[in-house]
Design a protein around this motif. Sequence first.
Motif, short mmCIF file in Angstrom:
data_model
loop_
_atom_site.label_atom_id
_atom_site.label_comp_id
_atom_site.label_asym_id
_atom_site.label_seq_id
_atom_site.Cartn_x
_atom_site.Cartn_y
_atom_site.Cartn_z
N LEU A 188 22.61 -28.06 1.56
CA LEU A 188 21.83 -27.32 2.26
C LEU A 188 20.42 -27.63 2.02
CD1 LEU A 188 23.93 -23.84 1.78
CD2 LEU A 188 23.93 -25.28 3.69
N SER A 192 18.49 -32.83 2.97
CA SER A 192 19.68 -33.21 3.44
C SER A 192 19.85 -32.85 5.09
CB SER A 192 20.83 -32.56 2.73
OG SER A 192 20.58 -32.99 1.45
N ARG A 193 19.06 -31.90 5.58
CA ARG A 193 19.26 -31.23 6.84
C ARG A 193 18.33 -31.89 7.96
NH1 ARG A 193 20.61 -24.91 6.90
NH2 ARG A 193 21.27 -25.39 8.87
N GLN A 195 19.06 -32.53 12.60
CA GLN A 195 19.92 -32.14 13.63
C GLN A 195 20.16 -33.48 14.44
OE1 GLN A 195 19.03 -28.44 16.30
NE2 GLN A 195 16.87 -28.65 15.43
N PRO A 209 23.62 -28.96 14.35
CA PRO A 209 23.35 -29.22 12.95
C PRO A 209 23.93 -30.46 12.23
CG PRO A 209 23.88 -26.92 13.49
CD PRO A 209 24.14 -27.52 14.72
N PHE A 211 24.01 -32.62 8.34
CA PHE A 211 23.83 -32.79 6.98
C PHE A 211 24.07 -34.29 6.29
CE2 PHE A 211 25.16 -28.61 8.24
CZ PHE A 211 24.29 -27.67 7.39
N TRP A 219 28.56 -33.28 10.72
CA TRP A 219 27.91 -32.79 12.20
C TRP A 219 29.21 -32.23 12.86
CZ3 TRP A 219 29.27 -34.99 16.93
CH2 TRP A 219 30.18 -36.14 16.89
N GLY A 223 29.70 -29.43 10.69
CA GLY A 223 28.16 -29.16 10.67
C GLY A 223 27.73 -27.74 11.15
N ALA A 227 26.32 -24.58 8.71
CA ALA A 227 25.11 -23.89 9.11
C ALA A 227 25.26 -22.61 9.54
CB ALA A 227 24.57 -24.73 10.48
N ASP A 236 20.46 -20.08 3.59
CA ASP A 236 19.18 -20.90 4.11
C ASP A 236 17.97 -21.37 3.29
OD1 ASP A 236 20.88 -21.86 5.96
OD2 ASP A 236 19.80 -21.08 7.57
N TRP A 239 13.65 -25.81 6.36
CA TRP A 239 13.88 -27.24 6.46
C TRP A 239 13.49 -27.53 7.70
CZ3 TRP A 239 17.32 -28.73 10.59
CH2 TRP A 239 18.22 -27.70 11.06
#
Length: 265
Positions: A188, A192-193, A195, A209, A211, A219, A223, A227, A236, A239
Amino acid sequence: MTPRPETSEVVPGALVDDAAIPPWLRALTGNVTAVSDSVNNRGGDRTRIAAMLMSGTKRRTAAVLVLFAGSWDADPDYPGGLPADVEVLLLQRASTLRQHSGQVAFPGGAHDVGESFPVDTALREATEETALDPAGVDVLATLPSFPVPPSGFDVVPVIGYWRNPSDVHAVDPAETAHVARVNLRELLSARSRFQVQRKVLGGSVYKGPAFMVDGLLVWGFTGGLIAAISDAAGWDVPWDHSDVRQLDAAIAAAERSAGVEGSPR
């Protein structure tokens, strides 16, 4: 045998009292509809495309096990109290599969007639795929179901706490390439995050989203669910939402990363 239940018969929510749930999971289990609200509030891309692809089709029931391991006590210095050692169990599908090949997913699969749905389905599938010992798992809650095209499933996520983690591995290489216990804070984290986006149906653009950690690209359904769970649980951290990558490029980057890092999974 017990008739096969429809997902509409599954009432989402906590299955145990709060005292049996780690404090950092209680915001999630206490308001499971917040997960679907988070999905629907992302702009509607996933919901709209999923509804369009599955319109008029007979949906099959399935369940996935969203299994967390780690400290019981919350960390007061981290959003939502998420402890530093919390891990989530993920697997990577074999690249030879017809559907979802190479994708990272939660353990899970289709409901079998005669078993209690969705809990027994999720535990059985996780055991078959990862050699998980279900005796060490406390099942805490079920989430609302989600449509997953193109497989045509309505999927019910089952939330579990891995009270006594067991050794896990890919049981059948023809089905599963890797099994991973991924640190959730790392997954998280802002680094790492991002789209991913791609065109579907010849023109519509999917964006959702994603990762990247330890050479794994997470994803799609998985993913998006991670998210939404993080949002609902309050985990959260800030990011860069403007970091949007083409899916094919992200997949290639994950493959390069996995090749460089080896296979720590």
